[in-house]
Design a protein around this motif. Sequence first.
Motif, PDB file in Angstrom:
ATOM      1  N   LYS A 157       4.627   1.536  -3.429  1.00  0.00           N
ATOM      2  CA  LYS A 157       4.048   2.827  -3.079  1.00  0.00           C
ATOM      3  C   LYS A 157       3.632   2.889  -1.616  1.00  0.00           C
ATOM      4  N   SER A 158       3.391   1.728  -1.021  1.00  0.00           N
ATOM      5  CA  SER A 158       2.955   1.704   0.372  1.00  0.00           C
ATOM      6  C   SER A 158       4.095   1.882   1.361  1.00  0.00           C
ATOM      7  N   ASN A 173       6.094  -0.218   8.628  1.00  0.00           N
ATOM      8  CA  ASN A 173       5.738   0.107   7.250  1.00  0.00           C
ATOM      9  C   ASN A 173       6.645  -0.568   6.222  1.00  0.00           C
TER      10      ASN A 173
END
Length: 454
Positions: free
Chosen positions: A94-95, A133
């Motif tokens: 989810k990150s 990310n």
Amino acid sequence: MKPPNRASRPPGRPGSSPSRATATPGFAARALAVEGLEAVLRRGAALEDALESAPAGLDPRDRALAYRILATSLRRLGTLRALLGRLMEKGLPKSAPRLESVLLAGATQILFMDVPNHAAVGLSVDLARADRNTAGFAGLVNAVLRRLTREHEALAAGLDPDFADTPDWLRARWVAAYGLDTARAMAAMHRVEPPLDITVKSDPAQWAQTLSGEVLPTGSVRILQAGPVRLLPGFAEGAWWVQDAAAALPARLLGEVAGRDVVDLCAAPGGKTAQLALAGARVTAVDRSAHRLARLRENLARLGLEARVVEADAAEFSGGPFDAVLLDAPCSATGTLRRHPDIAVAKRPADILTLAALQSRLIDHAADLTKPGGTLVYSTCSLEREEGEAQVERLLATRTDMVRVPLAPGELEGFDPFITPQGDVRTLPSHWTRGEAERSGLDGFFAARLRRVA
């Protein structure tokens, strides 16, 4: 899916830095494809606008490769997500939502493109490392894509060979409207990269020879795209324009237009306007989008054709009346899924009803713009009957001054396979099977010819 291509070296290249990775040949194209996927899947961009972030100096071949990765990923999105889901039991982190786009682009190259597996995997790992990310998941990208190269056939077991990439709601609609066999044939065609159709200003046979294509029965020229369109012979000179063979049909329903006043409503980007101007009509091209009208003007200038261009809402445009009106109405565009696979991501069932209400307003106003004795052609690039046949039936039921003018067999060369029992035109993606799937098919279109009586 292509046969497995075993990696000839470990693809991860441990220790490589993001700065070195970005200089790797092919990295820029893959990075642009991933950014395009993010634009479509996360931000709702249209496919035609998804690569606007491309660097100004990007090689046209890299841009073309990025577009092909992006379009193929969207075209095969159902299959790709199913296979990746079977490889990632815990789902995507989810990150790092961007990780899905990296995996989709890599998997597309492994399964559906002529790219060595080691290059597809290695560049995907580099893409993950180059973004803070996703950098922590570079090992996951490596492991998932390497397993995909080995196990894709087993992972695909149980997937429907035709419907896997069709949203359930569209499949249900098409089965109800056209029957299971036709719906399956349409869905299968949507999974294949489309050919490039062009409309030529003159001598289709000569341009077919020059571009290694073929002349279709309706006069369009079909080629297998060989690189960026703008670099093909004849483009810069304005000898032709890109237009699906089905999209070229509605303007021809108006018949002889030389010297007549014709309005093309919702005209941008201008393929039909160009057809009418080339045929000698005095054309008024109306569209509400200034951005799209800029493209229309550019296209007309390149082609050396003239039209009066008006920025206005077609439902409120007050010109006319006109000898002939062409309304290619805004629609769900489900007939163009093969060419615009982002539509399957963007559209929902409720959109059909919303668009049908707009189409009703537009066709009523188009009838008002038509002179008594004049011709109105209504068309949409939709497979949904609410946006095609039902609009014409409603108009004829509510306006006694409008009558259908059925298209007769043999009236226009090449049209006969598409004439409905009512005399309208209905093309399907599965029409025109011409050997290989890559050379076959059409956009799904509906068109009806009407006349306003005194």
